[in-house]
Scaffold this motif. Structure first.
Motif, mmCIF file in Angstrom:
data_model
loop_
_atom_site.group_PDB
_atom_site.id
_atom_site.type_symbol
_atom_site.label_atom_id
_atom_site.label_comp_id
_atom_site.label_asym_id
_atom_site.label_seq_id
_atom_site.Cartn_x
_atom_site.Cartn_y
_atom_site.Cartn_z
ATOM 1 N N ALA A 1 -46.730 -117.009 4.633
ATOM 2 C CA ALA A 1 -48.054 -116.397 4.712
ATOM 3 C C ALA A 1 -49.037 -117.486 5.111
ATOM 4 C CB ALA A 1 -48.451 -115.804 3.356
ATOM 5 N N ARG A 2 -49.987 -117.128 5.930
ATOM 6 C CA ARG A 2 -50.950 -118.115 6.403
ATOM 7 C C ARG A 2 -52.319 -117.842 5.769
ATOM 8 N NH1 ARG A 2 -48.335 -121.152 9.773
ATOM 9 N NH2 ARG A 2 -50.191 -122.447 10.074
ATOM 10 N N PHE A 3 -52.899 -118.912 5.247
ATOM 11 C CA PHE A 3 -54.214 -118.826 4.643
ATOM 12 C C PHE A 3 -55.143 -119.775 5.396
ATOM 13 C CE2 PHE A 3 -51.230 -117.741 1.288
ATOM 14 C CZ PHE A 3 -51.797 -116.604 0.737
ATOM 15 N N SER A 4 -56.384 -119.403 5.500
ATOM 16 C CA SER A 4 -57.352 -120.277 6.151
ATOM 17 C C SER A 4 -58.220 -120.934 5.091
ATOM 18 C CB SER A 4 -58.222 -119.471 7.124
ATOM 19 O OG SER A 4 -58.930 -118.452 6.428
ATOM 20 N N PHE A 5 -58.470 -122.223 5.266
ATOM 21 C CA PHE A 5 -59.361 -122.921 4.362
ATOM 22 C C PHE A 5 -60.807 -122.526 4.658
ATOM 23 C CE2 PHE A 5 -55.752 -125.835 3.934
ATOM 24 C CZ PHE A 5 -55.784 -126.097 2.571
ATOM 25 N N ALA A 6 -61.597 -122.498 3.601
ATOM 26 C CA ALA A 6 -63.029 -122.317 3.779
ATOM 27 C C ALA A 6 -63.629 -123.579 4.403
ATOM 28 C CB ALA A 6 -63.690 -122.036 2.434
ATOM 29 N N ALA A 7 -64.827 -123.455 4.944
ATOM 30 C CA ALA A 7 -65.543 -124.637 5.406
ATOM 31 C C ALA A 7 -66.053 -125.389 4.180
ATOM 32 C CB ALA A 7 -66.706 -124.232 6.294
ATOM 33 N N PRO A 8 -65.898 -126.720 4.133
ATOM 34 C CA PRO A 8 -66.367 -127.475 2.960
ATOM 35 C C PRO A 8 -67.864 -127.285 2.739
ATOM 36 C CG PRO A 8 -64.984 -128.842 4.362
ATOM 37 C CD PRO A 8 -65.254 -127.585 5.130
ATOM 38 N N TYR A 9 -68.244 -127.200 1.481
ATOM 39 C CA TYR A 9 -69.648 -127.091 1.134
ATOM 40 C C TYR A 9 -70.335 -128.446 1.302
ATOM 41 C CZ TYR A 9 -68.139 -122.735 -1.063
ATOM 42 O OH TYR A 9 -67.595 -121.491 -1.294
ATOM 43 N N ARG A 10 -71.595 -128.399 1.662
ATOM 44 C CA ARG A 10 -72.332 -129.647 1.851
ATOM 45 C C ARG A 10 -72.535 -130.373 0.523
ATOM 46 N NH1 ARG A 10 -78.285 -130.125 4.771
ATOM 47 N NH2 ARG A 10 -78.425 -132.410 4.738
ATOM 48 N N PHE A 11 -72.711 -129.597 -0.555
ATOM 49 C CA PHE A 11 -72.953 -130.179 -1.863
ATOM 50 C C PHE A 11 -71.859 -129.714 -2.833
ATOM 51 C CE2 PHE A 11 -77.258 -129.720 0.022
ATOM 52 C CZ PHE A 11 -77.502 -131.072 0.178
ATOM 53 N N PRO A 12 -71.701 -130.390 -3.963
ATOM 54 C CA PRO A 12 -70.604 -130.050 -4.876
ATOM 55 C C PRO A 12 -70.811 -128.719 -5.584
ATOM 56 C CG PRO A 12 -71.966 -131.794 -5.810
ATOM 57 C CD PRO A 12 -72.434 -131.594 -4.406
ATOM 58 N N GLN A 13 -69.690 -128.095 -5.928
ATOM 59 C CA GLN A 13 -69.702 -126.943 -6.823
ATOM 60 C C GLN A 13 -69.814 -127.482 -8.246
ATOM 61 O OE1 GLN A 13 -69.175 -123.352 -5.815
ATOM 62 N NE2 GLN A 13 -70.141 -124.479 -4.154
ATOM 63 N N MET A 14 -70.714 -126.903 -9.041
ATOM 64 C CA MET A 14 -70.974 -127.458 -10.362
ATOM 65 C C MET A 14 -70.808 -126.411 -11.448
ATOM 66 S SD MET A 14 -74.128 -129.850 -9.216
ATOM 67 C CE MET A 14 -74.615 -128.598 -8.021
ATOM 68 N N TYR A 15 -70.251 -126.836 -12.574
ATOM 69 C CA TYR A 15 -69.975 -125.940 -13.690
ATOM 70 C C TYR A 15 -70.469 -126.563 -14.984
ATOM 71 C CZ TYR A 15 -66.763 -124.114 -10.186
ATOM 72 O OH TYR A 15 -66.229 -123.615 -9.024
ATOM 73 N N ASP B 1 -44.127 -124.074 -0.738
ATOM 74 C CA ASP B 1 -43.197 -123.405 0.162
ATOM 75 C C ASP B 1 -43.684 -121.985 0.414
ATOM 76 O OD1 ASP B 1 -41.374 -125.532 0.392
ATOM 77 O OD2 ASP B 1 -40.443 -124.989 -1.513
ATOM 78 N N GLY B 2 -43.621 -121.566 1.661
ATOM 79 C CA GLY B 2 -44.077 -120.227 2.004
ATOM 80 C C GLY B 2 -45.541 -120.169 2.396
ATOM 81 N N TRP B 3 -46.297 -121.242 2.107
ATOM 82 C CA TRP B 3 -47.698 -121.313 2.510
ATOM 83 C C TRP B 3 -47.901 -122.563 3.351
ATOM 84 C CZ3 TRP B 3 -50.241 -120.405 -2.967
ATOM 85 C CH2 TRP B 3 -49.962 -119.087 -3.381
ATOM 86 N N PRO B 4 -47.397 -122.616 4.561
ATOM 87 C CA PRO B 4 -47.433 -123.853 5.346
ATOM 88 C C PRO B 4 -48.837 -124.301 5.714
ATOM 89 C CG PRO B 4 -46.759 -122.006 6.723
ATOM 90 C CD PRO B 4 -46.778 -121.500 5.312
ATOM 91 N N SER B 5 -49.790 -123.385 5.688
ATOM 92 C CA SER B 5 -51.153 -123.736 6.079
ATOM 93 C C SER B 5 -52.052 -124.035 4.888
ATOM 94 C CB SER B 5 -51.770 -122.597 6.901
ATOM 95 O OG SER B 5 -51.775 -121.398 6.142
ATOM 96 N N PHE B 6 -51.445 -124.137 3.683
ATOM 97 C CA PHE B 6 -52.256 -124.374 2.486
ATOM 98 C C PHE B 6 -51.691 -125.557 1.694
ATOM 99 C CE2 PHE B 6 -53.925 -123.478 -1.815
ATOM 100 C CZ PHE B 6 -55.268 -123.402 -1.509
ATOM 101 N N SER B 7 -51.974 -126.747 2.179
ATOM 102 C CA SER B 7 -51.640 -127.980 1.473
ATOM 103 C C SER B 7 -52.927 -128.777 1.322
ATOM 104 C CB SER B 7 -50.609 -128.808 2.247
ATOM 105 O OG SER B 7 -49.416 -128.076 2.453
ATOM 106 N N TYR B 8 -52.967 -129.658 0.332
ATOM 107 C CA TYR B 8 -54.200 -130.419 0.137
ATOM 108 C C TYR B 8 -53.957 -131.657 -0.725
ATOM 109 C CZ TYR B 8 -54.302 -127.820 -4.333
ATOM 110 O OH TYR B 8 -53.973 -127.283 -5.544
#
Length: 438
Positions: A230-244, A306-313
């Motif tokens: 299955a192929r997944f697309s990455f989101a565009a990186p945010y300019r600023f951090p996500q904060m919690y 495995d099975g997600w070749p487009s989703f590594s990081y």
């Protein structure tokens, strides 16, 4: 039954008349211990898109539901005199049983797996325990500094796909055993099965036990005729951090950086990515200790499915006192940029390389490596055998210049996703981390 023997690896590859594929390797790494992986069906590849969390319900609840003839409690009582444990989980491209047993219990272990495949019960009484496990999971997220990041990061990376990363609590609690049954039963009934048996047993024992259990089931589908990716697309990186915001009692700030790798080519590249992650961890360990005056141990790794070749990081995480959060973030930012621009110090490369190679040598003497990495689907993916053969030589051949090229390709400023979790309300501290990665 068709049997092929790979002499140099001491590995048997067999296919039974019903289509079940068995991969076996005898070892003496653990006396009187056998590890088994049974992969069946298509896993998350066919998980309904409108049912996020169904894979987690499967992991927490399926085995607890028992089989038609015996509840989970009755099975525990029946197996109490045997050395046998069975786990279950959903992988990107298959459902999987994970079994450990004594040599004498090999046949019994496969009989238990066959019973789960042919007569799963999905008892409603197990739902309460499953939901209690969800409660434990989300309590863990709430009581760890990096908990909110672990809960949300992968889904954010994956462009909000609800099939990647942990489910939100409302999604998890909404799932039912009826949904689970409708999803799993067809896979269990005829889905492809490939299994690995590794440990203190003989080929005769492994093949006979399989022939009398999974090899005697109904005809299985041919996995080569199905789409296994299955192929997944990455989101565009945010300019600023996500904060919690975190509970103030935690007294820690969690920092995390994620870098997408959407085009992982092969295992050779994967090995170099893993070594680069080790370089990141070592470099940041030294620099944070020097800059902050204490020892903080950042974690860095490379994740590939495995099975997600487009989703590594790549990811890097560090927990520090809140008073040092901004300083630590600045150190991380500076060191990553310096690594990309100036490369890897030769001494650092040597310091990382030696334990990296030692760990990979240790894997070759580990049942888990052979069972869960090499042989788990070696007939569907024969490149796994090739990777086992060249693992030592290729790992030793990794050059510093290759890692530097990967760093320039994937770790360049502005390509990362940044996350911060810190005690207190976000409006009181968020601006501290609002620096522009460009």
């Amino acid at each position: 039954e068709k049997d092929r023997y790979e002499k140099d690896l001491d590995v048997h590859l067999a296919r039974f008349a019903n289509g079940v594929r068995l991969n076996f390797k005898p070892t003496t790494f653990e006396a009187d211990t056998v590890s088994i992986t049974v992969r069946v069906g298509t896993g998350k590849l066919t998980q309904p898109r409108d049912q996020p969390g169904l894979d987690y319900l499967a992991a927490y609840g399926f085995v607890r539901g028992g089989v038609v003839l015996h509840s989970n409690e009755e099975l525990d009582a029946l197996l109490s005199r045997h050395v046998l444990s069975v786990g279950f989980g959903i992988e990107p491209d298959a459902c999987a049983f994970y079994v450990r047993c004594a040599r004498r219990d090999l046949l019994l272990a496969l009989q238990v797996v066959a019973a789960y495949l042919t007569d799963p019960a999905f008892r409603p009484s197990a739902m309460e325990e499953s939901r209690a496990s969800f409660g434990t999971l989300y309590n863990t997220f709430d009581t760890m500094p990096g908990g909110p990041i672990s809960l949300h990061a992968e889904r954010i990376l994956a462009n909000a796909s609800r099939l990647i990363g942990p489910p939100e609590p409302d999604e998890a609690y909404a799932r039912t055993f009826r949904e689970l049954s409708l999803w799993l039963r067809p896979q269990f009934a005829s889905g492809p099965i490939e299994m690995s048996i590794v440990g203190d047993a003989t080929w005769a024992e492994a093949s006979d036990a399989t022939a009398r259990t999974l090899g005697a089931l109904g005809r299985r589908e041919d996995p080569s005729r199905q789409s296994r990716e299955a192929r997944f697309s990455f989101a565009a990186p945010y300019r600023f951090p996500q904060m919690y915001p975190l509970n103030p009692t935690l007294r820690q700030t969690a920092l995390a950086w994620y870098w997408p790798v959407p085009d992982l080519a092969d295992v050779q590249q994967e090995r170099r990515c893993r070594m680069l992650a080790s370089v990141l961890a070592e470099r940041l360990f030294v620099r944070l200790r020097e800059e902050l005056g204490a020892t903080y141990t950042p974690a860095a790794d490379f994740v590939q499915y495995d099975g997600w070749p487009s989703f590594s990081y790549f990811y890097l995480r560090a927990d520090v006192p809140p008073a040092q959060g901004v300083k630590a973030a600045q150190v991380i930012r500076h060191e990553i940029a310096r690594l990309v621009e100036h490369g890897i110090d030769p001494d650092l490369f040597v310091r990382v390389r030696e334990p990296f190679l030692r760990d990979r040598e240790k894997d070759l003497r580990n049942n888990g490596y052979w069972c869960h990495t090499v042989l788990r689907d070696a007939q569907l993916r024969p490149e796994r055998l090739k990777a086992a053969r060249n693992r030592t030589e290729d790992s030793a051949a990794i050059r510093r210049e290759e890692l530097e090229a990967l760093a320039r390709r994937y770790l360049k400023p502005g390509s990362e996703f940044r996350f911060v979790a810190e005690p207190g309300p976000t409006d009181s501290w968020a601006a501290k981390y609002m620096w522009d990665p460009q």
